[in-house]
Design a protein around this motif. Sequence first.
Motif, PDB file in Angstrom:
ATOM      1  N   ARG A 189      -1.421   0.389 -10.284  1.00 30.24           N
ATOM      2  CA  ARG A 189      -1.966   0.542  -8.936  1.00 30.24           C
ATOM      3  C   ARG A 189      -3.489   0.544  -8.968  1.00 30.24           C
ATOM      4  N   CYS A 190      -4.090   0.172  -7.831  1.00 30.61           N
ATOM      5  CA  CYS A 190      -5.536   0.245  -7.694  1.00 30.61           C
ATOM      6  C   CYS A 190      -5.884   0.862  -6.337  1.00 30.61           C
ATOM      7  N   SER A 191      -7.063   1.467  -6.286  1.00 28.10           N
ATOM      8  CA  SER A 191      -7.486   2.152  -5.065  1.00 28.10           C
ATOM      9  C   SER A 191      -9.003   2.177  -4.999  1.00 28.10           C
ATOM     10  N   TRP A 235      -3.184   3.481  -2.296  1.00 30.26           N
ATOM     11  CA  TRP A 235      -3.019   2.746  -3.554  1.00 30.26           C
ATOM     12  C   TRP A 235      -2.301   1.428  -3.313  1.00 30.26           C
ATOM     13  N   THR A 291       0.852  -1.182   0.000  1.00 30.21           N
ATOM     14  CA  THR A 291       0.000   0.000   0.000  1.00 30.21           C
ATOM     15  C   THR A 291       0.888   1.233   0.000  1.00 30.21           C
ATOM     16  N   ARG A 327     -13.765   1.149  -8.054  1.00 32.44           N
ATOM     17  CA  ARG A 327     -12.309   1.114  -7.849  1.00 32.44           C
ATOM     18  C   ARG A 327     -11.614   1.939  -8.920  1.00 32.44           C
ATOM     19  N   TRP A 328     -10.531   2.609  -8.497  1.00 31.17           N
ATOM     20  CA  TRP A 328      -9.639   3.320  -9.413  1.00 31.17           C
ATOM     21  C   TRP A 328      -8.500   2.394  -9.813  1.00 31.17           C
ATOM     22  N   GLN A 353      -5.537   6.801 -15.844  1.00 35.43           N
ATOM     23  CA  GLN A 353      -6.339   6.554 -14.653  1.00 35.43           C
ATOM     24  C   GLN A 353      -7.780   6.335 -15.082  1.00 35.43           C
ATOM     25  N   CYS A 370      -1.128   8.234  -1.694  1.00 33.82           N
ATOM     26  CA  CYS A 370      -1.626   8.693  -2.982  1.00 33.82           C
ATOM     27  C   CYS A 370      -0.499   9.270  -3.835  1.00 33.82           C
ATOM     28  N   THR A 402       1.273   4.435 -13.331  1.00 33.69           N
ATOM     29  CA  THR A 402       2.026   5.557 -12.789  1.00 33.69           C
ATOM     30  C   THR A 402       3.338   5.765 -13.534  1.00 33.69           C
TER      31      THR A 402
END
Length: 159
Positions: free
Chosen positions: A70-72, A78, A41, A59-60, A53, A44, A64
């Motif tokens: 990454r997911c969030s 993230w 983790t 979910r995002w 993005q 941000c 990067t």
Amino acid sequence: MKTTLQTSVLAADSLLVVTNAAQGQGPFVSGASHAAPTVATYACPRQSALKAQVFGNARWVALTSDGKLRCSIDGVEWDSAYLPVESFLRGVAFGNGQFVAVGGSYADGGSVILTSVNGRSWNLHPCASKQVLHGVAYSGDRFIAVGAGGTILTSKSGR
């Protein structure tokens, strides 16, 4: 020839941006990324660090600038994604209830197509094209991926 290819990829990316914006899906930006096989983790990432993005299924998912997928769930914390392959990912999109990420390696000579419903665990799918894929978007009822050599792939399932 190189200028023509670059122009074709830019034109395809521009078409995908306009199509997604018209459907309210937000901007599509393609960029090189290298997927991480580990899970951790992170705070941000700065908005400027995100190359692509998308949001879907609560979910995002983002590619990067430091080469990670990454997911969030909240856009603040993230997590790295679980990927079945370590490869350069260059585009990500959401549509038809799933995420699709594309890329590949010029060194290995092949394209990569990954799908996920939750943005965290991904499935690898075979691709008929051996060209590296540079970007993907969802428009109407299908995914559209563009890549090297003028490659354009379409799919309703993202596979």
